[in-house]
Structures are given as C-alpha cells and as structure tokens.
Design an enzyme around this catalytic site. Structure first.
Site: not given
Ligand code: UD1
Length: 367
Positions: A206-207
């Site tokens: 996740l970013h």
C-alpha cells in the site's frame, strides 16, 4: 545520435533495465549512437533505489540529479531545473522516459521545451481519474511525446482517441515484463521471510496517498486484511510513506492477526515473495501486471485501474477501498476465482528490443 534515458523512482528501474540492456547489445555492433542513464534521485533510499540497480544489473547512472523528496511542485520543479542544465550541456537528440512518476513528467516537459525529441515508454495508460498525480503525469507526458510505446492495444486506442497521430504510436509490449521474465528463476531462488512457507501466505503493499494518508481510509482497507491474517499470514513490505502514517495513526499493533510488517524489499526477493504467495493485495500499478504473468490472484484496492487488461485477461480483481468489497474479493480468491487465463499479447520478454529498434530506425529515417 545521443540518447538520454531517465529513471527516477522505484517502479522506473525495472522498466529501464531491459532498455539499457537492449541499447548495450546494439552498441556492441554499431557505434553510431551513444546513450546515458540519468537518475533523478526522486527515490533515494538504498531499499527504494540502489538495491534495484544491484538486483537488475543496471549500470551506475551516468548522472544523479539527487532531487529527493518534496511536494509535487517542489519535486517536479527541482527535476526540471537540474535536467534542463544537463540537456543544455549534453545536447541529446532523444530523451527516453518511462512510466508515470513526477520525474517522467518533469523530464519530458523540459526536453520538449528545448526542442529535444521525447519517447515515452508505457504510454496511453488511463485511469480517467484526475485525482491521481500519475494520471496527470501520463496525460501531459503523452501530449508532448514524439514516440509513444504502448503495453497493449487498449493503450494505443486511448492515444488515437485523444488525437495522437497513429504513426507516433507503437504497441511494443511491456518492459516491466521483460524484466520479470529475465529474473523469474533467480527470484524463485530467494529465501522467503522467516516462518512463511510457499503458497501459505498473502502479500500486501500500500502506498497511494489516497489510501494511506487518511486514517479512516487506511483503517477501512486494513480491517478485512486483518481478518484474513487471522487464518493466513500476511507479509507487508511497507513503503516509507505508509510506515510514517501507520505510526502517526497508531495502526501498527495487530495483536490478533499474523501481519508481518517488513522493510521494502528489493526486486528479486519481492518477486520471489509474490510468485510463491496465495494472493496479493495491493494499490500498485505494476504489481497488477506482474501477478497476471505469474498467475497469482491479485486484489487491487483502488476504484479504477489504468491497466484493465490485467482484469480482462489476467488475474486481477478491482475491489475498491470499501471493507465489504475487499472482503468479498478475498472470498472469491479463496474459492479459486479468478483462475489464470492468458498472458497479454507481446508480454513476451522482447519489448525493449522493439523499442530500441524503433528508436534507431527513427534516427536513420531522420538522417
Ligand atoms: C512514487 C510515484 C508513484 C509510484 C511510487 C512507487 C509520483 C507522483 N509517484 O510515489 O507513481 O507508484 O513512487 O514507490 O511520482 N521516500 C523515502 N525514501 C525514498 C523515497 C521516498 O523515504 O527513497 C518518502 C518521501 O520522503 C516521501 C514519500 O516517501 O515523503 C513518498 O515519496 P514520493 O517520491 O513523493 O512518492 P511515492 O509515494 O513514493
């Protein structure tokens, strides 16, 4: 003939590696051109940058602009100022940019304004979501590019629909997949994180600011994954932005779930981890493509994708960011849906050779 190749952030390195290799091969039989690699320094940690150069055997960049972090405007502006100076000294005939990061946009705009021709690798991808910085970068880069290399026919069609002349567009395949196919065996030889065994864990990445910058959204996404992690270990290589936010929002404690937070992995261990996993949950663009080729089910936690081919012929499920929809997608994957279908056309390991052949042909035509 002088080519400047640009890479700046983690997802650029696997796209530029096979292009460097294809240039090197052609250079061995002809010295009618030169090429140099510029690293903008948008990503600068060893784990986000240098380790990729080592894993992929990319030569040291000839120039590092060392721009580092900043707001979008600061980062883009710093790359533009430094890259303009370099172009004025170096006088390239072509600037080759890849992907959709801030460095891609900054270098293509700068080059075009100096009258230098621009080639964009991975052109034509569209999420149609202008809240994504990458979508703005893709649109602007494509508008100023002289040659647009696409990864699938859908992307070529997007460009034609936007009025780009068909002669500038070439469907060549996917350089990120060139790198994947070259390195798959080596990646499978990498050890897995301690305590996990093949086909008995999930991988999470996740970013995206839209997913990780708000505590409510991040919690909503993590809730069904925490439930999954009660039955299946979830290995989570954490991006620096996400790490800072998990700390800030107090979301680092997972007493009831087997969530294994680890530092970002370099290319080979990461691909080795994905290839042997039961499923991947992600908001990345490139991982949707890599899982399609590896035949690993992928749940994409975004409302849209610029890579629809990974859903239509690949293993990707677009699940959005609601807990319930992510939960449903996890149930589907547990039941064995979607089964791997086929590899998209021209994702055959030879995209970079096609790109370099066309660039050198353009040169002979313009001579
Ligand atoms: C960038 C790209 C995105 C890509 C992602 C992959 C843009 C607009 N976004 O997003 O398309 O999918 O890279 O990682 O170009 N940081 C470090 N060390 C680093 C690099 C970054 O600590 O080596 C920190 C920075 O301080 C920054 C944050 O991570 O605060 C985000 O970095 P940034 O380059 O702004 O964008 P990404 O979110 O990584």
């Amino acid at each position: 003939m002088n080519f400047l190749l640009v890479a700046g952030a983690r997802p650029n390195f696997m796209k530029i590696a096979p292009i460097m290799e294809a240039f090197a091969k052609r250079r061995a039989i002809s010295n009618g051109f030169s090429y140099r690699l510029v690293h903008t320094g948008q990503h600068y940690d060893r784990k986000m940058s240098a380790d990729f150069f080592t894993d992929l055997g990319i030569p040291e960049p000839n120039v590092n602009l060392a721009v580092c972090s900043g707001s979008h405007a600061e980062q883009t502006a710093r790359v533009m100022v430094a890259f303009e100076k370099l172009c004025l000294e170096d006088c390239p005939d072509w600037v080759v940019v890849v992907g959709d990061v801030n460095s891609t946009l900054a270098c293509s705009l700068t080059a075009k304004k100096l009258g230098i021709r621009v080639a964009h690798v991975e052109a034509g991808l569209r999420s149609h979501d202008m809240r994504m910085p990458e979508e703005i970068n893709r649109l602007c880069t494509d508008m100023v590019s002289d040659l647009l290399f696409t990864t699938d026919e859908g992307a070529s069609e997007n460009l034609r629909n936007e009025g780009i002349h068909a002669q500038k567009i070439e469907f060549v395949g996917n350089t990120m997949i060139d790198t994947l196919l070259r390195n798959r065996q080596r990646a499978l030889g990498m050890s897995l994180p301690a305590g996990v065994t093949a086909n008995a864990y999930a991988v999470l990445t996740l970013h995206r600011p839209s997913n990780v910058d708000s505590p409510r959204t991040l919690e909503r996404i993590l809730e069904p994954i925490r439930e999954l992690a009660r039955n299946l270990p979830v290995v989570f290589p954490v991006h620096p932005r996400t790490q800072r936010n998990l700390e800030k929002f107090g979301l680092l404690n997972w007493p009831d779930a087997d969530m294994r937070l680890i530092e970002p992995l370099s290319y080979l261990p990461f691909i080795g981890l994905v290839a042997r996993s039961k499923m991947v949950l992600t908001d990345s663009g490139g991982i949707q493509e890599e899982t399609t080729v590896l035949g690993v089910p992928c749940i994409t936690m975004r409302e849209n994708t610029e890579r629809p081919v990974t859903c239509t012929v690949g293993t990707n499920i677009l699940a959005g960011t609601d807990s319930e929809r992510i939960r449903e997608a996890i149930c589907l994957v547990v039941k064995g849906i979607p089964a791997p279908k086929r590899i998209p056309d021209k994702w055959d390991g030879h995209a970079a050779e096609r790109i370099v052949a066309r660039l050198l042909d353009e040169h002979s035509v313009s001579c």
